[in-house]
Design an enzyme around this catalytic site. Structure first.
Site, PDB file in Angstrom:
ATOM      1  N   CYS A 118       0.759  -1.152   0.209  1.00  0.00           N
ATOM      2  CA  CYS A 118       0.014   0.114   0.058  1.00  0.00           C
ATOM      3  C   CYS A 118       0.626   1.210  -0.010  1.00  0.00           C
ATOM      4  O   CYS A 118       2.053   1.328   0.561  1.00  0.00           O
ATOM      5  CB  CYS A 118      -0.846   0.019   1.240  1.00  0.00           C
ATOM      6  SG  CYS A 118      -1.951   1.381   1.298  1.00  0.00           S
ATOM      7  N   GLU A 162      -9.227  -0.055  -2.977  1.00  0.00           N
ATOM      8  CA  GLU A 162      -9.564   1.215  -2.875  1.00  0.00           C
ATOM      9  C   GLU A 162     -10.631   1.383  -2.134  1.00  0.00           C
ATOM     10  O   GLU A 162     -10.823   2.478  -1.168  1.00  0.00           O
ATOM     11  CB  GLU A 162      -9.599   1.928  -4.224  1.00  0.00           C
ATOM     12  CG  GLU A 162      -8.141   1.781  -5.225  1.00  0.00           C
ATOM     13  CD  GLU A 162      -6.861   2.237  -3.988  1.00  0.00           C
ATOM     14  OE1 GLU A 162      -6.736   3.218  -3.488  1.00  0.00           O
ATOM     15  OE2 GLU A 162      -5.774   1.330  -4.461  1.00  0.00           O
ATOM     16  N   HIS A 165     -10.217   1.198   1.474  1.00  0.00           N
ATOM     17  CA  HIS A 165      -9.551   2.368   2.053  1.00  0.00           C
ATOM     18  C   HIS A 165     -10.892   3.450   2.412  1.00  0.00           C
ATOM     19  O   HIS A 165     -10.807   3.964   3.453  1.00  0.00           O
ATOM     20  CB  HIS A 165      -8.703   3.063   1.156  1.00  0.00           C
ATOM     21  CG  HIS A 165      -7.181   2.558   1.052  1.00  0.00           C
ATOM     22  ND1 HIS A 165      -6.782   2.409   2.355  1.00  0.00           N
ATOM     23  CD2 HIS A 165      -6.627   2.343   0.186  1.00  0.00           C
ATOM     24  CE1 HIS A 165      -5.505   1.950   1.945  1.00  0.00           C
ATOM     25  NE2 HIS A 165      -5.419   1.768   0.579  1.00  0.00           N
TER      26      HIS A 165
HETATM   27  C1  UDB Z   1      -0.102   0.216  -5.285  1.00  0.00           C
HETATM   28  N1  UDB Z   1       1.596  -1.090  -6.667  1.00  0.00           N
HETATM   29  O1  UDB Z   1       0.037   1.107  -6.058  1.00  0.00           O
HETATM   30  F1  UDB Z   1       0.936  -6.428 -10.195  1.00  0.00           F
HETATM   31  F2  UDB Z   1       2.318  -3.212 -13.116  1.00  0.00           F
HETATM   32  C2  UDB Z   1       1.191  -0.847  -5.189  1.00  0.00           C
HETATM   33  C3  UDB Z   1       2.276  -0.479  -4.277  1.00  0.00           C
HETATM   34  C4  UDB Z   1       1.942  -0.399  -2.966  1.00  0.00           C
HETATM   35  C5  UDB Z   1       3.409  -1.498  -4.557  1.00  0.00           C
HETATM   36  C6  UDB Z   1       2.993   1.060  -4.866  1.00  0.00           C
HETATM   37  C7  UDB Z   1       1.268  -1.989  -7.455  1.00  0.00           C
HETATM   38  O2  UDB Z   1       0.713  -2.967  -6.886  1.00  0.00           O
HETATM   39  N2  UDB Z   1       1.660  -2.234  -8.635  1.00  0.00           N
HETATM   40  C8  UDB Z   1       1.624  -3.103  -9.451  1.00  0.00           C
HETATM   41  C9  UDB Z   1       1.120  -4.365  -9.457  1.00  0.00           C
HETATM   42  C10 UDB Z   1       1.399  -5.320 -10.358  1.00  0.00           C
HETATM   43  C11 UDB Z   1       1.726  -4.952 -11.811  1.00  0.00           C
HETATM   44  C12 UDB Z   1       2.165  -3.645 -12.040  1.00  0.00           C
HETATM   45  C13 UDB Z   1       2.009  -2.565 -10.940  1.00  0.00           C
HETATM   46  N3  UDB Z   1      -1.025  -0.030  -4.484  1.00  0.00           N
HETATM   47  C14 UDB Z   1      -2.141   1.047  -4.616  1.00  0.00           C
HETATM   48  C15 UDB Z   1      -2.453   1.443  -3.086  1.00  0.00           C
HETATM   49  O3  UDB Z   1      -1.901   1.265  -2.153  1.00  0.00           O
HETATM   50  N4  UDB Z   1      -3.648   2.010  -3.142  1.00  0.00           N
HETATM   51  O4  UDB Z   1      -4.183   2.409  -1.865  1.00  0.00           O
HETATM   52  C16 UDB Z   1      -1.355  -1.207  -3.659  1.00  0.00           C
HETATM   53  C17 UDB Z   1      -2.066  -2.315  -4.667  1.00  0.00           C
HETATM   54  C18 UDB Z   1      -2.114  -3.712  -3.707  1.00  0.00           C
HETATM   55  C19 UDB Z   1      -3.159  -4.486  -4.461  1.00  0.00           C
HETATM   56  C20 UDB Z   1      -4.133  -3.368  -5.077  1.00  0.00           C
HETATM   57  C21 UDB Z   1      -3.404  -2.136  -4.744  1.00  0.00           C
HETATM   58 ZN    ZN Z   2      -3.717   1.169  -0.231  1.00  0.00          ZN
END
Ligand code: UDB
Ligand code: ZN
Length: 193
Positions: A118, A162, A165
């Site tokens: 996250c 999301e 959250h």
């Molecule tokens: C993310 N990124 O943005 F499988 F191309 C995560 C972070 C916390 C590692 C930055 C992510 O999952 N990137 C990703 C994954 C893949 C392929 C790809 C990129 N989040 C969003 C967040 O915290 N929103 O509140 C966490 C994700 C974990 C599962 C869904 C959201």
């Molecule tokens: Zn998150």
């Protein structure tokens, strides 16, 4: 990029970190049609995600490559989020959604085989996070138009993360306390990959 834009760019320091009570708040619905201010917040959230996936911008501003961001992660008590990612079939999903609601979901569940992280959590939390494999979501887009969308796989996981959250729920709330890699045995579960 103008000078003005640069200073309006969201960076990691704008993101609220775990421990802040806003991340445990059930956020308030946003008025429809959204105000110019709410639209501006949502647009900035989307721009942050896109920047974070742009190698040059991510390096320059030290952004973690993100796929989704909820308004309370910026400290706003508002029910809206942005998500931007390509799915398993190279389809682009770009959603800036207000007052989203899961109106139905599969019995089948799924999980990210490497667990979840996250943007608000600066540590690794090992364990499986069971999610619905398929969901149907109703929301309002940035123009205030109602949309109903069926999602599956990775993008469905992102949207559930999301919406959690917006309800004050963190991904690790779903991890089995005793055995982080144990999955519920009352439902059929498949790994995403
Ligand atoms: C993310 N990124 O943005 F499988 F191309 C995560 C972070 C916390 C590692 C930055 C992510 O999952 N990137 C990703 C994954 C893949 C392929 C790809 C990129 N989040 C969003 C967040 O915290 N929103 O509140 C966490 C994700 C974990 C599962 C869904 C959201
Ligand atoms: Zn998150």
């Amino acid at each position: 990029m103008t000078h003005q834009d640069k200073h309006n760019l969201l960076t990691m320091k704008d993101i609220v970190k775990e421990g802040d009570p806003i991340l445990r708040t059930v956020t308030d619905n946003v008025a429809i049609p959204p105000s110019d201010e709410d639209k501006q917040i949502l647009n900035k959230m989307m721009q942050f995600i896109k920047n974070s996936q742009d190698e040059t911008m991510a390096k320059k501003y030290q952004l973690r490559p993100g796929v989704g961001l909820s308004a309370n992660q910026l400290g706003f008590n508002k029910r809206m989020f942005a998500a931007y990612l390509t799915d398993e079939k190279e389809q682009l999903h770009e959603y800036a959604w207000i007052n989203p609601k899961i109106i139905s979901h599969s019995v089948q569940m799924t999980y990210m085989p490497y667990g979840e992280g996250c943007l608000s959590v600066d540590r690794q939390v090992p364990g499986y996070v069971p999610r619905y494999d398929r969901i149907k979501v109703r929301a309002y887009d940035i123009e205030g138009q109602e949309v109903t969308v069926k999602l599956k796989g990775h993008v469905a996981i992102v949207v559930q993360h999301e919406i959690d959250h917006l309800n004050g729920i963190m991904f690790y709330d779903h991890i089995n306390q005793d055995n982080p890699f144990e999955l519920p045995d009352d439902v059929a579960i498949k790994s995403l990959y």
